[in-house]
Design an enzyme around this catalytic site. Structure first.
Site, PDB file in Angstrom:
ATOM      1  N   LYS A  47       0.846  -1.211   0.000  1.00 55.88           N
ATOM      2  CA  LYS A  47       0.000   0.000   0.000  1.00 55.88           C
ATOM      3  C   LYS A  47       0.877   1.255   0.000  1.00 55.88           C
ATOM      4  O   LYS A  47       2.092   1.173   0.215  1.00 55.88           O
ATOM      5  CB  LYS A  47      -0.912  -0.010   1.232  1.00 55.88           C
ATOM      6  CG  LYS A  47      -0.180   0.046   2.566  1.00 55.88           C
ATOM      7  CD  LYS A  47      -1.124  -0.266   3.719  1.00 55.88           C
ATOM      8  CE  LYS A  47      -0.395  -0.508   5.007  1.00 55.88           C
ATOM      9  NZ  LYS A  47      -0.200   0.631   5.866  1.00 55.88           N
ATOM     10  N   ARG A 145      -8.873  -0.125  16.453  1.00 56.29           N
ATOM     11  CA  ARG A 145      -8.895   0.645  15.211  1.00 56.29           C
ATOM     12  C   ARG A 145      -9.963   0.009  14.326  1.00 56.29           C
ATOM     13  O   ARG A 145     -11.125  -0.023  14.694  1.00 56.29           O
ATOM     14  CB  ARG A 145      -7.483   0.651  14.603  1.00 56.29           C
ATOM     15  CG  ARG A 145      -7.253   1.728  13.584  1.00 56.29           C
ATOM     16  CD  ARG A 145      -5.824   1.711  13.041  1.00 56.29           C
ATOM     17  NE  ARG A 145      -5.564   0.559  12.175  1.00 56.29           N
ATOM     18  CZ  ARG A 145      -4.421   0.355  11.522  1.00 56.29           C
ATOM     19  NH1 ARG A 145      -3.423   1.216  11.629  1.00 56.29           N
ATOM     20  NH2 ARG A 145      -4.259  -0.705  10.755  1.00 56.29           N
ATOM     21  N   ARG A 233       1.905 -10.834   7.409  1.00 54.48           N
ATOM     22  CA  ARG A 233       1.649  -9.643   6.583  1.00 54.48           C
ATOM     23  C   ARG A 233       2.734  -8.589   6.782  1.00 54.48           C
ATOM     24  O   ARG A 233       2.454  -7.486   7.266  1.00 54.48           O
ATOM     25  CB  ARG A 233       0.306  -9.002   6.962  1.00 54.48           C
ATOM     26  CG  ARG A 233      -0.936  -9.829   6.767  1.00 54.48           C
ATOM     27  CD  ARG A 233      -2.181  -8.959   6.949  1.00 54.48           C
ATOM     28  NE  ARG A 233      -2.166  -8.156   8.146  1.00 54.48           N
ATOM     29  CZ  ARG A 233      -2.690  -8.519   9.320  1.00 54.48           C
ATOM     30  NH1 ARG A 233      -3.330  -9.675   9.455  1.00 54.48           N
ATOM     31  NH2 ARG A 233      -2.607  -7.725  10.364  1.00 54.48           N
ATOM     32  N   TYR A 277      15.650  29.865   7.683  1.00 54.11           N
ATOM     33  CA  TYR A 277      14.546  30.580   8.323  1.00 54.11           C
ATOM     34  C   TYR A 277      14.642  30.534   9.844  1.00 54.11           C
ATOM     35  O   TYR A 277      14.877  29.475  10.427  1.00 54.11           O
ATOM     36  CB  TYR A 277      13.205  29.962   7.915  1.00 54.11           C
ATOM     37  CG  TYR A 277      12.856  30.108   6.457  1.00 54.11           C
ATOM     38  CD1 TYR A 277      12.882  31.357   5.832  1.00 54.11           C
ATOM     39  CD2 TYR A 277      12.494  28.998   5.710  1.00 54.11           C
ATOM     40  CE1 TYR A 277      12.539  31.485   4.490  1.00 54.11           C
ATOM     41  CE2 TYR A 277      12.149  29.122   4.368  1.00 54.11           C
ATOM     42  CZ  TYR A 277      12.173  30.371   3.762  1.00 54.11           C
ATOM     43  OH  TYR A 277      11.843  30.492   2.446  1.00 54.11           O
ATOM     44  N   CYS A 324      13.880  23.554   4.738  1.00 59.93           N
ATOM     45  CA  CYS A 324      12.872  24.374   4.048  1.00 59.93           C
ATOM     46  C   CYS A 324      12.058  23.489   3.105  1.00 59.93           C
ATOM     47  O   CYS A 324      12.241  22.276   3.061  1.00 59.93           O
ATOM     48  CB  CYS A 324      13.546  25.488   3.267  1.00 59.93           C
ATOM     49  SG  CYS A 324      14.736  26.411   4.249  1.00 59.93           S
ATOM     50  N   MET A 325      11.187  24.102   2.318  1.00 55.22           N
ATOM     51  CA  MET A 325      10.320  23.318   1.433  1.00 55.22           C
ATOM     52  C   MET A 325      11.110  22.550   0.367  1.00 55.22           C
ATOM     53  O   MET A 325      10.807  21.404   0.058  1.00 55.22           O
ATOM     54  CB  MET A 325       9.295  24.235   0.751  1.00 55.22           C
ATOM     55  CG  MET A 325       8.243  23.486  -0.036  1.00 55.22           C
ATOM     56  SD  MET A 325       7.089  24.576  -0.867  1.00 55.22           S
ATOM     57  CE  MET A 325       6.177  25.255   0.498  1.00 55.22           C
ATOM     58  N   ASP A 326      12.154  23.191  -0.170  1.00 57.47           N
ATOM     59  CA  ASP A 326      12.888  22.600  -1.300  1.00 57.47           C
ATOM     60  C   ASP A 326      14.354  22.338  -1.007  1.00 57.47           C
ATOM     61  O   ASP A 326      15.067  21.819  -1.873  1.00 57.47           O
ATOM     62  CB  ASP A 326      12.847  23.548  -2.508  1.00 57.47           C
ATOM     63  CG  ASP A 326      11.489  24.151  -2.710  1.00 57.47           C
ATOM     64  OD1 ASP A 326      10.555  23.384  -2.975  1.00 57.47           O
ATOM     65  OD2 ASP A 326      11.359  25.386  -2.560  1.00 57.47           O
TER      66      ASP A 326
HETATM   67  C1  LIG Z   1      -3.711  -4.614   8.351  1.00 54.44           C
HETATM   68  C2  LIG Z   1      -2.256  -4.410   8.173  1.00 54.44           C
HETATM   69  N1  LIG Z   1      -1.450  -5.488   8.099  1.00 54.44           N
HETATM   70  C3  LIG Z   1      -0.108  -5.362   7.944  1.00 54.44           C
HETATM   71  C4  LIG Z   1       0.493  -4.120   7.860  1.00 54.44           C
HETATM   72  C5  LIG Z   1       1.970  -4.040   7.705  1.00 54.44           C
HETATM   73  O1  LIG Z   1       2.572  -3.442   8.830  1.00 54.44           O
HETATM   74  P1  LIG Z   1       4.142  -3.346   8.944  1.00 54.44           P
HETATM   75  O2  LIG Z   1       4.573  -2.333   7.911  1.00 54.44           O
HETATM   76  O3  LIG Z   1       4.390  -2.903  10.338  1.00 54.44           O
HETATM   77  O4  LIG Z   1       4.679  -4.676   8.642  1.00 54.44           O
HETATM   78  C6  LIG Z   1      -0.309  -2.971   7.925  1.00 54.44           C
HETATM   79  C7  LIG Z   1       0.301  -1.652   7.849  1.00 54.44           C
HETATM   80  O5  LIG Z   1       0.001  -0.720   8.519  1.00 54.44           O
HETATM   81  C8  LIG Z   1      -1.722  -3.116   8.089  1.00 54.44           C
HETATM   82  O6  LIG Z   1      -2.514  -2.042   8.170  1.00 54.44           O
END
Ligand SMILES: Cc1ncc(COP(=O)(O)O)c(C=O)c1O
Length: 387
Positions: A47, A145, A233, A277, A324-326
């Site tokens: 993601k 969550r 995961r 700045y 800074c920004m850049d």
């Molecule tokens: C549902 C779920 N599984 C797995 C992960 C992977 O987490 P990590 O990057 O700590 O391995 C995330 C990331 O936030 C997540 O939201």
């Protein structure tokens, strides 16, 4: 090669700065994690544009390393992977009412479901598409969550069993997410694992037969074998960044991203010169300054002002004054340096380069944020066998 740019634009675009992504490192990290979890299924999390590394390229590298599943937050991200030709299992886990469920189902993307109303919406979309939706039910075992609370869970599994019976969905997985796996001794870890076991039991009692049971993010994949279940995961670990505060890892993780730039300007200034700045830094003696042409628009955290370090000509130098920004300024002292010199902001500490974790400490954040926030203005270039 950078997929956003025509080839004749690459050298010009990368003159200022680039993020070089080593796809072999991603493949090798996935492969080592796969061996570490004794060949259980690995769902590689890609993601947020592959945590800043490029979703399509990271996905290809993760598949090559042995990831049988890919995980994304959004259905849009899953569809991007399908458009790029990925035909293997993908799970998408964050949706709002009115989501593009039908497109996801038609593309064979499996969907997380958190509630009865979401199951209803997915089942309706599945009927419209004429294809069963693969579902992973999400149980909130204590993260607080997403997912169904233990109170709601009974109703969710009953609704899922009914929708499955009616032919609209197939529950292929049940999963949960840990709050404190980066502190493996934290009492919540065991409590969540036990709560999840109860939730799985209820799903089985409702007549569901989920093949995939998953709980472990990167820190749990690395350090908590009891959480591995049938699938893990990992996200941040596949990019070679440790999820632990001390930056350590029991499995060798090779950083995949190197953020580098070239000095825009080198100049000598006297003692008493205020820098950038707000003049939060003032030189105490005559010194040489280097101007790095990257800023918070590119993901260099402003919070790392006067803290973050970079590598120039084999030596570390500190940021002085505000980012800074850049652009930001480094103090080269009396070291040699010239405009055009390569600067590594972060990369592989085994090459003496600062790490994403070092910048995380400097900015009081986590390595995840350092790599993921590298902005769209920084061209990505790819190295390794799959590049
Ligand atoms: C549902 C779920 N599984 C797995 C992960 C992977 O987490 P990590 O990057 O700590 O391995 C995330 C990331 O936030 C997540 O939201």
């Amino acid at each position: 090669m950078n997929h956003h740019l025509a080839s004749d634009e690459i050298s010009r675009a990368t003159l200022r700065a680039e993020a070089v992504i080593d796809l072999d490192a991603i493949s090798a990290n996935v492969s080592r994690l796969h061996a570490h979890v004794q060949s259980r299924d690995v769902l590689a999390v890609v993601k947020a544009d592959g945590y800043g590394h490029g979703i399509i390229e990271s996905a290809r590298a993760a598949r090559a390393g042995g990831a049988s599943w890919l995980g994304v937050a959004l259905i849009d991200e899953a569809l991007q992977l399908r458009e790029a030709g990925d035909t293997d299992p993908i799970l998408s886990w964050l949706a709002v009412p009115g989501e593009r469920y039908a497109e996801g189902i038609a593309a064979g993307v499996e969907l997380a479901a958190y509630s009865v109303s979401q199951l209803d919406e997915i089942a309706l979309a599945a009927r419209q598409v004429g294809r069963r939706a693969g579902i992973h039910l999400k149980f909130d075992s204590g993260l607080g969550r997403g997912g169904a609370t233990p109170d709601e869970w009974g109703r969710v599994v009953e609704a899922a069993a009914a929708a499955q019976e009616a032919g609209a969905i197939e529950v292929t997985g049940v999963f949960s997410h840990l709050a404190c796996a980066d502190e493996p001794e934290h009492p919540s870890v065991k409590a969540q694992a036990l709560e999840f076991e109860v939730g799985i039991g209820q799903a089985l009692e409702a007549g569901l037969e989920p093949k995939h049971l998953h709980l472990a993010n990167s820190p749990a994949t690395l350090a908590l074998p009891d959480t591995w279940l049938t699938m893990v995961r990992p996200g941040i670990a596949i990019y070679g960044v440790s999820p632990f505060a001390d930056g350590q890892s029991p499995v060798l993780l090779q950083p995949a991203m190197t953020l580098r730039a070239r000095l825009a300007l080198v100049k000598r200034v006297p003692a008493g010169q205020g820098i950038s700045y707000g003049h939060t830094f003032t030189t105490t003696r005559e010194t040489t300054l280097g101007l790095v042409p990257l800023g918070y628009a590119d993901g260099v955290p402003r919070h790392a002002s006067n803290q973050g370090e970079v590598l120039v000509r084999g030596q570390r130098f500190r940021t002085v004054g505000r980012v800074c920004m850049d652009q930001f300024v480094i103090d080269l002292g009396d070291a040699e340096g010239a405009a055009g010199d390569p600067v590594v902001i972060f990369g592989d500490p085994s090459r003496g380069e600062p790490s994403a974790a070092d910048w995380a400490v400097a900015a009081d954040t986590i390595g995840y944020e350092i790599v993921t926030r590298v902005g769209p203005r920084v061209p990505r270039s790819y190295v390794g066998a799959l590049a």
